[in-house]
Design a protein around this motif. Sequence first.
Motif, PDB file in Angstrom:
ATOM      1  N   ASN A  52       0.850  -1.193   0.000  1.00 43.21           N
ATOM      2  CA  ASN A  52       0.000   0.000   0.000  1.00 43.21           C
ATOM      3  C   ASN A  52       0.883   1.239   0.000  1.00 43.21           C
ATOM      4  O   ASN A  52       1.723   1.405   0.887  1.00 43.21           O
ATOM      5  N   HIS A  53       0.648   2.142  -0.957  1.00 42.40           N
ATOM      6  CA  HIS A  53       1.483   3.341  -1.091  1.00 42.40           C
ATOM      7  C   HIS A  53       1.361   4.285   0.105  1.00 42.40           C
ATOM      8  O   HIS A  53       2.360   4.720   0.651  1.00 42.40           O
ATOM      9  N   GLY A  54       0.114   4.620   0.488  1.00 45.33           N
ATOM     10  CA  GLY A  54      -0.051   5.709   1.435  1.00 45.33           C
ATOM     11  C   GLY A  54      -0.732   5.345   2.742  1.00 45.33           C
ATOM     12  O   GLY A  54      -1.397   4.326   2.864  1.00 45.33           O
ATOM     13  N   THR A  55      -0.575   6.229   3.703  1.00 43.36           N
ATOM     14  CA  THR A  55      -1.287   6.147   4.972  1.00 43.36           C
ATOM     15  C   THR A  55      -2.778   6.370   4.702  1.00 43.36           C
ATOM     16  O   THR A  55      -3.144   7.175   3.853  1.00 43.36           O
ATOM     17  N   GLY A  56      -3.635   5.659   5.425  1.00 43.80           N
ATOM     18  CA  GLY A  56      -5.077   5.831   5.281  1.00 43.80           C
ATOM     19  C   GLY A  56      -5.692   5.011   4.167  1.00 43.80           C
ATOM     20  O   GLY A  56      -6.822   5.264   3.764  1.00 43.80           O
ATOM     21  N   THR A  57      -4.971   4.015   3.672  1.00 43.59           N
ATOM     22  CA  THR A  57      -5.514   3.127   2.645  1.00 43.59           C
ATOM     23  C   THR A  57      -6.338   2.039   3.326  1.00 43.59           C
ATOM     24  O   THR A  57      -5.841   1.351   4.223  1.00 43.59           O
ATOM     25  N   LEU A  58      -7.580   1.896   2.895  1.00 45.23           N
ATOM     26  CA  LEU A  58      -8.475   0.880   3.468  1.00 45.23           C
ATOM     27  C   LEU A  58      -8.676  -0.240   2.455  1.00 45.23           C
ATOM     28  O   LEU A  58      -8.980   0.016   1.290  1.00 45.23           O
ATOM     29  N   ARG A  59      -8.520  -1.475   2.934  1.00 45.65           N
ATOM     30  CA  ARG A  59      -8.809  -2.671   2.134  1.00 45.65           C
ATOM     31  C   ARG A  59      -9.824  -3.492   2.916  1.00 45.65           C
ATOM     32  O   ARG A  59      -9.561  -3.921   4.017  1.00 45.65           O
ATOM     33  N   GLY A  60     -10.999  -3.705   2.299  1.00 42.28           N
ATOM     34  CA  GLY A  60     -12.010  -4.523   2.944  1.00 42.28           C
ATOM     35  C   GLY A  60     -13.281  -3.740   3.189  1.00 42.28           C
ATOM     36  O   GLY A  60     -13.387  -2.581   2.825  1.00 42.28           O
ATOM     37  N   PHE A  61     -14.198  -4.372   3.814  1.00 42.13           N
ATOM     38  CA  PHE A  61     -14.287  -5.679   4.438  1.00 42.13           C
ATOM     39  C   PHE A  61     -14.560  -6.755   3.385  1.00 42.13           C
ATOM     40  O   PHE A  61     -15.504  -6.632   2.633  1.00 42.13           O
ATOM     41  N   HIS A  62     -13.815  -7.850   3.424  1.00 47.73           N
ATOM     42  CA  HIS A  62     -13.986  -8.945   2.485  1.00 47.73           C
ATOM     43  C   HIS A  62     -14.275 -10.245   3.219  1.00 47.73           C
ATOM     44  O   HIS A  62     -13.795 -10.467   4.328  1.00 47.73           O
ATOM     45  N   TYR A  63     -15.058 -11.097   2.556  1.00 48.13           N
ATOM     46  CA  TYR A  63     -15.267 -12.471   3.003  1.00 48.13           C
ATOM     47  C   TYR A  63     -15.739 -13.281   1.807  1.00 48.13           C
ATOM     48  O   TYR A  63     -16.088 -12.717   0.767  1.00 48.13           O
ATOM     49  N   GLN A  64     -15.714 -14.599   1.930  1.00 45.76           N
ATOM     50  CA  GLN A  64     -16.220 -15.484   0.887  1.00 45.76           C
ATOM     51  C   GLN A  64     -17.308 -16.369   1.481  1.00 45.76           C
ATOM     52  O   GLN A  64     -17.237 -16.775   2.642  1.00 45.76           O
ATOM     53  N   LEU A  65     -18.330 -16.649   0.661  1.00 42.47           N
ATOM     54  CA  LEU A  65     -19.435 -17.514   1.078  1.00 42.47           C
ATOM     55  C   LEU A  65     -19.015 -18.974   1.069  1.00 42.47           C
ATOM     56  O   LEU A  65     -18.129 -19.374   0.310  1.00 42.47           O
ATOM     57  N   GLU A  66     -19.687 -19.791   1.896  1.00 39.08           N
ATOM     58  CA  GLU A  66     -19.484 -21.234   1.873  1.00 39.08           C
ATOM     59  C   GLU A  66     -19.846 -21.755   0.489  1.00 39.08           C
ATOM     60  O   GLU A  66     -20.735 -21.201  -0.143  1.00 39.08           O
ATOM     61  N   PRO A  67     -19.200 -22.759  -0.023  1.00 38.42           N
ATOM     62  CA  PRO A  67     -18.168 -23.584   0.619  1.00 38.42           C
ATOM     63  C   PRO A  67     -16.765 -23.008   0.468  1.00 38.42           C
ATOM     64  O   PRO A  67     -15.785 -23.708   0.715  1.00 38.42           O
ATOM     65  N   ASN A  68     -16.652 -21.754   0.079  1.00 35.44           N
ATOM     66  CA  ASN A  68     -15.353 -21.132  -0.156  1.00 35.44           C
ATOM     67  C   ASN A  68     -14.922 -20.195   0.969  1.00 35.44           C
ATOM     68  O   ASN A  68     -13.990 -19.404   0.792  1.00 35.44           O
ATOM     69  N   ALA A  69     -15.588 -20.264   2.125  1.00 31.68           N
ATOM     70  CA  ALA A  69     -15.208 -19.415   3.253  1.00 31.68           C
ATOM     71  C   ALA A  69     -13.748 -19.673   3.610  1.00 31.68           C
ATOM     72  O   ALA A  69     -13.269 -20.805   3.568  1.00 31.68           O
ATOM     73  N   GLU A  70     -13.039 -18.594   3.961  1.00 33.86           N
ATOM     74  CA  GLU A  70     -11.599 -18.669   4.183  1.00 33.86           C
ATOM     75  C   GLU A  70     -11.215 -18.481   5.649  1.00 33.86           C
ATOM     76  O   GLU A  70     -11.815 -17.680   6.342  1.00 33.86           O
TER      77      GLU A  70
END
Length: 189
Positions: A52-70
């Motif tokens: 990530n280049h800069g301060t204050g970079t937000l990634r997410g919120f991410h998730y995967q549905l079943e059957p691919n939940a991580e």
Amino acid sequence: MDIHPTPLAGSALIDLKRLEDDRGFFARAFCEQEFLDAGLDPTITQCNLSYNHGTGTLRGFHYQLEPNAEVKVIRCVRGAVFDVIVDLRPESETYLQWFGAELSQDNYRAMYVPRNFAHAYLTLTPDATTIYQVSTPYTPGAERGLRWNDPAIGVEWPIEIATISDKDANWPLLADNPDFAAAPKAEVR
């Protein structure tokens, strides 16, 4: 490794046990048996690096549905991030509650994210770099997300968000998401 449960059942913070000398230190960053002994899923099928280049970079919120939940194990190896998880398990006592912790190159801490949790982080420094170990490969059709500023979750971000992708900025609010239509208002942790 020192594995510490968080207030959200099944998740954990992982600290290193450092063997230090005049050269620096050595530490085990992952051990299948220690994960099993702590009741954590040790499956790792993919490893990702995020810069990530800069301060204050937000990634997410991410998730995967079943059957691919991580399952994810996230560690910041350069700079610092505020790492946040949200419990998405309807049967859980901490359903829709969040927990956050600083992960940095100084504390070497990792966040263990169980299946059916959403995950995000906010960079606290420029050039922040994270490494993810994940149990299930990325599956585009199973990917979902939560809005980073959803008032029903109420995450207290430590600094202002400066950079966010269009996708992450536009995930639906819980109230508009069919997966959570009957969701109660979450408590902030």
